[in-house]
Enzyme design. Structure first.
Site, PDB file in Angstrom:
ATOM      1  N   ARG A 161       1.840  11.758  35.244  1.00 55.38           N
ATOM      2  CA  ARG A 161       1.359  12.745  36.216  1.00 55.38           C
ATOM      3  C   ARG A 161      -0.114  12.482  36.526  1.00 55.38           C
ATOM      4  O   ARG A 161      -0.984  12.709  35.686  1.00 55.38           O
ATOM      5  CB  ARG A 161       1.546  14.174  35.703  1.00 55.38           C
ATOM      6  CG  ARG A 161       0.962  15.212  36.661  1.00 55.38           C
ATOM      7  CD  ARG A 161       1.500  16.616  36.454  1.00 55.38           C
ATOM      8  NE  ARG A 161       1.117  17.214  35.194  1.00 55.38           N
ATOM      9  CZ  ARG A 161       1.289  18.501  34.891  1.00 55.38           C
ATOM     10  NH1 ARG A 161       1.837  19.329  35.779  1.00 55.38           N
ATOM     11  NH2 ARG A 161       0.936  18.972  33.712  1.00 55.38           N
ATOM     12  N   ASP A 444      -2.754  25.303  29.199  1.00 57.38           N
ATOM     13  CA  ASP A 444      -3.336  24.176  29.926  1.00 57.38           C
ATOM     14  C   ASP A 444      -4.063  24.726  31.143  1.00 57.38           C
ATOM     15  O   ASP A 444      -4.265  25.939  31.260  1.00 57.38           O
ATOM     16  CB  ASP A 444      -2.281  23.125  30.286  1.00 57.38           C
ATOM     17  CG  ASP A 444      -1.223  23.639  31.258  1.00 57.38           C
ATOM     18  OD1 ASP A 444      -1.382  24.737  31.823  1.00 57.38           O
ATOM     19  OD2 ASP A 444      -0.226  22.920  31.468  1.00 57.38           O
TER      20      ASP A 444
END
Length: 523
Positions: A161, A444
């Site tokens: 990613r 996160d």
């Protein structure tokens, strides 16, 4: 003019920052960065329209794409046929080994929300991926525990990613301009490890974050074509799964698949960023788009159900994988907390498997077996549920926009949790760690964004808490100082995180991403 690396050159950095990789970054920047910036301007213009009273909806100009029954995405690529369990995490050395060994089918090797763009992470993460692919990776902890890879056939498939379109890379300049973090992460991996993955019988696979329109997907597809041509890799070799994690993208799922169809590997329900985007997009539209305490918004509330059911229906209609969202719970040393966490993960995955998802995410190796067991029960010997078309699903724009029916309230405890999580996360982020266990959840950038965005929205809506206090800048500042006082290290350790948090939470004008001002504080 030239491509200039302004970051320090560490040991073995030349294995990643190769002449070919830097030339690819330069080519991609010169050809596509202008379009990237135009699309970011388009995002801002759309929010201004919503502030002025317009609303999101399915696009009339792309109706023909949605109604055409014939097109489908590419067949699943090697290593991406069975995706029943996917684990997410940053590309530090220990996590790289643990994720690949975890028993998951796929590892999302994260250069975005679970990572930080500290220069040594940007390059070091690519080195760790290279070493994993060539089986040269090992790790020893300070306690002397050794980590090494299992046999290849037991390892998860790597899917990288890159950063979102909005994030820059200040350590690589092209013709004197900062580059795109997206293009840098993509180009470094493709040039360093793409052919190696092909040689292993798989390929260079990506997860694409934070997109808000099919035009942004078109940009990625054009980048893929140009990069494959430059490197001499067959067109269609790259495969990408798109995270549907913004409110605008939920109305363009089919169009996004269409734009990427020769490179598509499906869609993912990025639930945490989706909640953040709901708040962000409609932040000025009053209580109709105001969410209650973060932890009380479940996947079963009406607008979230509409979003996930539409994703499965859209994907399977076009032959694409539908991947469920991340379970943020992580194992604890407290047996009671553990029992509750595993029960919630199991229930979450049962809902997804029953809805037709082909797999789902976990944030910790200890949760892999729980997710796998649930999907094994539903899939049996089948690798996926692509034949489960969900033709019973017919989601309307009104259902996606029905945020107001979300039950729950805004409490002082919820406000304090948001403040503490955001500050603790930012402190870790500024030091180079992008995934942090806080209050038994893996936090996160997405969950930190929810926390600070809710506070901004509550403050601007003059929300009254269950205690009778109105959310104000003064109250947020006071709670921030009270919560910091409870943490190890105290005010000195959290000074930069406090300053960054208050800058975004108490700003008069909403700042699009908290990581943007945080990045400027990072070396």
């Amino acid at each position: 003019m030239s491509v200039e690396v302004t970051g320090p050159m560490g040991e073995r950095y030349d294995e990643v920052l190769t002449p070919q990789a830097l030339e690819l970054i330069g080519r991609l920047h010169r050809e596509f960065n202008g379009r990237r910036l135009e699309l970011l301007d388009r995002r801002r213009a759309r929010v201004e329209e919503i502030v002025a009273g317009s609303s999101l909806g399915f696009l009339p100009e792309t109706k023909a794409v949605r109604e055409d029954p014939d097109w489908r995405v590419a067949e699943p690529a090697p290593g991406l046929v069975d995706r029943r369990v996917e684990i997410t995490g940053p590309t530090d050395r220990k996590m790289t080994i643990n994720a690949l060994n975890s028993g998951a089918k796929v590892w999302l090797a994260d250069h975005e929300d679970a990572n930080t763009p500290l220069w040594e992470n940007v390059v070091g993460g690519q080195l760790n991926l290279l070493d994993a692919i060539t089986r040269k990776i090992d790790f020893s902890s300070e306690a002397g525990k050794a980590y090494e890879l299992k046999p290849d056939e037991e390892l998860a498939t790597i899917v990288v990613r890159p950063r979102g379109w909005h994030l820059p890379e200040k350590h690589i300049l092209v013709d004197g301009e900062r580059t795109s973090g997206s293009l840098v992460d993509f180009a470094l991996y493709l040039a360093t490890s793409g052919q190696l993955q092909l040689d292993r019988g798989q390929g260079p696979y990506f997860y694409l974050p934070k997109m808000e329109s099919h035009l942004e997907a078109r940009l990625w597809n054009d980048v893929f074509v140009a990069a494959q041509e430059f490197l001499g890799i067959p067109r269609g070799t790259i495969r990408a799964t798109v995270l549907i994690e913004t409110f605008p993208a939920a109305f363009e799922m089919e169009e996004i698949l269409y734009e990427l169809r020769e490179h598509s590997a499906g869609l993912n329900a990025g639930r945490w960023d989706f909640m953040f985007s709901v708040i962000k997009t409609y932040r000025t539209r009053g209580t109709d788009f105001q969410l209650p305490d973060r932890n009380s918004v479940t996947m079963t509330v009406p607008f979230m159900r509409a979003y996930t059911e539409l994703l499965v229906r859209t994907c399977h209609k076009r032959g694409a994988h539908a991947i469920g969202g991340m379970a943020a719970f992580i194992p604890s040393k407290d047996p009671a907390v553990n029992e509750q966490a595993f029960a919630k993960v199991e229930a979450d995955k049962k809902r997804e498997a029953g809805d037709g998802f082909d797999g789902s995410w976990v944030a910790h190796p200890g949760m892999v077996d729980t997710c796998k067991t649930v999907f094994d029960e539903v899939l049996g010997s089948s690798p996926n549920q692509l034949d489960k078309l969900r033709e019973d699903v017919n989601v309307t724009a009104e259902q996606l926009l029905d945020v107001a029916s979300t039950p729950g309230e805004v409490t002082e405890a919820g406000l304090r949790n948001n403040v503490s999580v955001a500050i603790q996360y930012l402190a870790a982020w500024l030091e180079g760690t992008g995934a942090v266990g806080i209050f038994n959840l893996m936090e996160d950038a997405a969950t930190a964004e929810i926390s600070r965005s809710q506070i901004w929205q509550w403050r601007h809506n003059n929300v009254v808490l269950d205690t009778g206090e109105t959310v104000s800048a003064d109250l947020v500042t006071r709670i921030a100082d009270e919560e910091i006082a409870k943490l190890d290290g105290g005010p000195a350790h959290y000074a930069a995180a406090r300053e960054t948090f208050l800058e975004v939470a108490n700003a008069d004008d909403y700042i699009d991403f908290l990581t943007i001002p945080a990045y400027e504080r990072m070396p």
